[in-house]
Every structure is written in C-alpha cells, then in structure tokens.
Scaffold this active site. Sequence first.
Site, short mmCIF file in Angstrom:
data_model
loop_
_atom_site.label_atom_id
_atom_site.label_comp_id
_atom_site.label_asym_id
_atom_site.label_seq_id
_atom_site.Cartn_x
_atom_site.Cartn_y
_atom_site.Cartn_z
N ASP A 197 5.74 1.44 7.72
CA ASP A 197 5.10 2.65 7.22
C ASP A 197 5.52 3.88 8.00
OD1 ASP A 197 3.91 1.90 9.57
OD2 ASP A 197 1.86 2.24 8.93
N GLN A 209 0.85 -1.20 0.00
CA GLN A 209 0.00 0.00 0.00
C GLN A 209 0.88 1.24 0.00
OE1 GLN A 209 -1.77 2.26 3.52
NE2 GLN A 209 -3.21 0.58 3.30
N HIS A 240 1.47 5.56 0.61
CA HIS A 240 1.06 6.87 1.13
C HIS A 240 1.14 7.88 0.00
CE1 HIS A 240 2.62 6.07 5.53
NE2 HIS A 240 1.41 5.57 5.34
N GLU A 287 -3.25 5.64 0.41
CA GLU A 287 -3.74 6.33 1.60
C GLU A 287 -3.21 7.76 1.62
OE1 GLU A 287 -1.95 4.80 5.22
OE2 GLU A 287 -3.48 5.74 6.48
N GLN A 296 -4.29 -3.42 10.31
CA GLN A 296 -2.97 -2.87 10.04
C GLN A 296 -2.21 -2.96 11.35
OE1 GLN A 296 -1.22 1.34 8.39
NE2 GLN A 296 -2.84 1.54 9.88
N SER A 334 2.27 -0.45 4.83
CA SER A 334 0.93 0.16 4.90
C SER A 334 1.04 1.59 5.43
CB SER A 334 0.02 -0.69 5.79
OG SER A 334 0.58 -0.82 7.11
N GLU A 350 -8.92 2.82 7.31
CA GLU A 350 -7.93 2.02 8.01
C GLU A 350 -7.60 2.60 9.38
OE1 GLU A 350 -4.06 0.34 6.09
OE2 GLU A 350 -3.70 2.45 6.48
#
Lengths: 175, 558
Positions: free
Chosen positions: B336, B142, B144, B171, B297, B363, B222
Amino acid sequence: MAEMDELVKKIMAQMQQQNDAPTAQSTTTASAPTAPTKELDASDYPLFSKHPDLIKSPSGKGLDEITLDNVMKDNVKADDLRITKETLQYQGEIAKNAGRPAIQKNFARAAELTAIPDEKILAMYGALRPYRSSKQDLEDIAKELETKYNAPICAAWFREAATNYEGRNKLKGDN
Amino acid sequence: MKRQKRFEELEKRPIHLDGFVKEWPEEGFIAMMGPNDPKPSIKIENGVVTELDGKKRADFDLIDSYIAEYGINLDRAEEVIQMDSVKIANMLCDPNVSRQEVIDITTACTPSKLEEIISKLNFAEMIMAAQKMRPRRTPATQGHVTNIRDNPAQIAADAADAALRGFPEEETTTAIARYAPLNAIAITTGAQSARPGVLTQCSVEEAAELSLGMRGFTAYAETISVYGTEPVFTDGDDTPWSKGFLASCYASRGLKMRFTSGSGSEVMMGYAEGKSMLYLECRCILITKASGVQGLQNGGVSCIGIPGAVPSGIRSVLGENLICMMVDLECASANDQAFSHSDMRRTERMIGQFIAGTDYISSGYSSTPNYDNVFAGSNADAHDYDDYYVWERDLAVNGGLHPVQEDDIIKARNYAAKSVQAVFEDLGLPAIKDEEVEAATYADTSKDMPDRDMVADMKGAQDILDRGVTGVDIVKALNNHGFTDVANAYLNLLRQRLAGDFLQTSAIFDENWNVISAINNANDYKGPGTGYRLWEDKKEWDRIKDLPFAIDGKNAKL
C-alpha cells in the site's frame, strides 16, 4: 490474568441470567426476544439473517422497524443505530466458540461501554494515553466506571493500566 | 576508471533510484533473526508468566506484560516452546495438516518462537502456508480513495468507480486534516451509490477517527497503530492498554476495526533496541491478538522502504503477514505504499500475497493515479488496473479486482457525484456545482477538477461537527433529493451495526449485504481440489475472463 478471567466469567454469567429473566424493564412494545438457551456458535451466524429476533436497538426497536420510512418520520434516530450489550454478548459467544476467546473479552469490555456517551468514552480513552493521568486520576475513572456505569471489567482494565504505568513511568509528570 | 558501457547503462535503470542498506543490526537494519534477538522461552508459575523470551517478569516492559497477560494461549505454551520449529514450519506448508491444527500450536507461541518458525521457510513455502492460513476462504483487496485537493465530488466518483471494480473496503484520508468529515461522507456516499455493502473508512488521528465512526460517517477503522518497542509506542502517544481500550470503544459502537503495524516503524522512529524487524513485528502481532481485535494491517505498510532496503526484507514482510494469519487474525497485507521506482520490483513486492491470496492483498491499492494518492502513493495504482486484470487472467488468481465497462463507470461516477452533491446541499455545505459533477464523472485526477473554495469547505466541515450531524441526516438528505436507493444503502450500512456480524474476523459484505467472514466463509484449504479456486467461483472468473480488450473470436471477421 486469572483474576481478570474470573471477573469476566462472573459478569458474563450475570448477563446471561439477566437475559434469561423476563425483560420487564424493556421499553419496547414489541414482543421481547426469547433469549437463547444455549451459547451461540458459528451455526447461529450471521445473526442478521439467522436470529433477527434477537437484535434490538438500544431503545428496543427491532430490525424490521429500522426502515427509511421510519427515519423520515423521525421514529428512528442516530441513537437507535447502535449495538446493544446483548448483541455484543452474542457475537462474543460466536467468536469464542469459533476459537477466538480474546475477541469475546474485547466484546465484554465493549458491552459495558455501550452505556457510556460518546464524549465521555473519548475522554476516557484520552486519559489512558501516556503521561495524561496520575494514578489517582485512573483510579477515579475506575470508580466512575464501576459506580456510575456498572462497568467492572473496564474498571479493572483502568486499574491494571495504572499499576503498569506506575511501574514503567507512563503517569502524568513522568515524561 | 574507464567506465564499462554496460555498467553505465545499468545505472540508468529505475532500480538504482531505490535505497538499499547493508545489514546493521545495532540500529535494527536486519530483517529477521538478528544477533540480539532473544531466544524463545516461557515459564509459567501458578498461571502467571514469570519469564518470556529470556526476560524475567521483573524486567518486563509494557509490551511484555501485555502479551504475557493476554496474547498467548498459556494452556499449551510450555509444550509448544519445546517443539521443533522446523516441524511447525513443515506443518504450516503441508496441506495435509489442517489450518486448525496449526492454529492450536501457533496461538500458543511467544514472539521469538513465531520468528524462529518463520525463519525456517523460504518464499515459496510462505506462499503455500499463507494460502492455507488466511482466515477468510475468499481473497479480497482494499482500495485507497483520495485526491490531493480533497475534492468531495471526485472522492465520491472515485469511490463508486473503485466499488464497481471489486474493492469491498475503501479507505480515504485527507490532504488537509480539517476536511476529514467531508471526505468521510463523500467516500461512504459514493461507494454506497454504486455498490451497496462496501465498507469505508477515513484514516486520521485515533480519537478523531473514532469520532467519525460514532457519527455514522464511516463503517470501520484501521489506523490504530501499534509498535514493537515501548519508547516508540509511547512516542505514538499510546500504550497497549489505551489501544486495547480503543478497540473496545469501536466494538461498543458496532464498528469494525483492525490494528496497524509493520516492519521498519521502530527503525524509522529510532528505537529498534537492536532487534530485528520481524522480532519486533511479532510483538505487534501479539499485542493485537491480546487486545481481542479481529485483524491487523501489516507487512511494512508505510515503512516498507526500511525492510525493503535490507537482505531478505521482502521475504520477511510476507513472513509477518503469515504470522498474522497464524495467530488467526484477519490480515490486510499492505502493498500500500510506493517504495520502488522499478516496475519489476513493484510486481515482486506484491507477488507473494497475490499468489497466496490474503484477506486484503493490498491495504490499499490506489484507486486513483498515485498523483492523487494522499498516502504518499501506493505500490500499484489506477493506471495499473489493466496490468492487474491480466495477471489475474493469466494465472487464474483472484486478486480481488475485475475489469469494468467504460459506460458503466461513467454512469456510476456521475451518480455518485450527484448523490454527494445532494448531501452537501441538504446539509448546507458549500455547493457542489454541476460542472464539478460533470468533471468528476470524466476525471482521471484532480487536475481535471475545477477549484473549490477550500476555506468555505473547512468552515462547513467544522460546522457539521458542531451541529452534531450524523449518518441519519445523510440518509434523510439522500432521500429528500430522490436518491432513495442510496439512502437505503446508507441506512443498511448503519443498520448492520445493530447486528454486529461484521465485527467478526475478516468480515466484508457482498452487494446484497450478505456478510462474508472467517465464521461463515472459513478457509478450508487442504491441498489441490480444496479451498478457494477462481475457476470454481464462476461469476468472478467470468468477469476476469471477460477482458474488454481481448479479441472476441465470435465477432472476428475472417
């Protein structure tokens, strides 16, 4: 646990019966979907490609009616782009039969919440946060869920929360 | 003391800027199996749990009650608590034992039992176990997508850029909270303009995040945090019941969601109750399971500095990802947060999840340089892309990303910025000027972007909330300005809510809107020759093999 399970089971059985009954109350002019005769499982997934006939918008529109053309003509509105309680029930069956019964329970609560407007649902969530509500406030919401929205599973959720909040001092004024 | 020159040189290395702490169990500075962690136990009378991990029912806090009520498969709980934890640990990494056999046991475990099982595994065994236990067969990651000036044209361009590189989920968040609706619209429009089917979210306060989803500006959520002690949960302004209700609210609108937790949050917030980080995390994982949420997450997440500071902390963090998978939850495995100044250590941090493959290895991975990462920087960023592609190529591992051609990226960034420019114009938001589109097309960071009138933007953001603008208005806006393909992609994203297929565990979409989840893409790893292998996924392997800066012998002049 046993109590809540029984409740969920009973309500799901009722929903199943309603699905099996002719959908005379449906506002759609399209042919009513044939409710499946057995519980859905992984072989029925994804619904989008395998059972498009089962998927309706809250106003009864089929997936084939959700087109750009219909959006531009204002025939499709934001409220049409929401999941229905029936679809959540199908996805719940698929989840359970793939070994994830907790997801089915979540979807059973969610199915009830499809009937509740956005603003109201946000307010209900707020009321469940710590120190926001008295026991009576939570009981009042439970009553409203039951009587106004036909949502007994969520009503039981609020009552269970109230009992637990009382025991652990999370009610209004406890902080 | 006269300094020894080698010691002096070593002290100048970046690793010396990282923080390390010796074990201090009373304050929770211990990775796993702390001296105060409870011993596994469960007693069930007439279907009711009367004792959990050494605690009697009368002493249960909200978390104990919630887990006892909903989080454990009680049918096998008393049998499993008696099983030898070493034996279960063995089953985890033995390829001859199927994932399902393990799941049947591990979903009947108490928090302490899960912790005890994990404590028997070394790091390599955890990798073996995670490769089998992650729910989705095909790994992913995933991204950012943020910038410190909340520039919408740049968010859209970066979202498109990230989408082409392979992120199926993106995200964003805000530098200034009031920008939330604009950032949400920009990331969703930008991503759909480049690669239909990418899921997008905007991380903000719980109720605001749900509201963005309801309006059709985002596709999933999330940032629904859960914690392992009751005081911290309360400080986080929620209870297990409010979070469980929130989960149902998302599902009721056809929106995907996962919870967030992670080692170290209780230490950071000062109420670890003397327990180890992994024990508390096991409670978070079972709260998630209990809520009927499809995924979590976890893995230190934004508190990674805390487990990272103690012995065996990074091992424990892979362990917590593994536990998430062991209770059959989608695992977005952190990696992350910028936590180390050392490039070697940044690599070490993510190598376990990378080699094993998880549902989302990061993530997320910062799709911008960390300068623009509003989540306070990620473990890896846009400037690490080429290194990451080489890791994948060297080890033949699908880390979820693939190399891209510069001209494709330029085209996609420009189209995304133009798409969001059209949306802004149609919705009466402060104009995105052509020079902003041009700058966003070629930008590396927001330093390359012209200034915007931020006060006007914030007023515009409030205005579209007040006017009740929805995703349908964005679809119309795109079509009104000739972006018919983007309008169709955006509408498809909204249309998927009706079917709810992406509410199932570990769900993502490919570019043709085929859902890929643990239902139809279940992990079938059973040792060599089985499960996901990059070289058998020919399309993706070709992309990763085709490193733009590799010498092509066919074109070489001898």
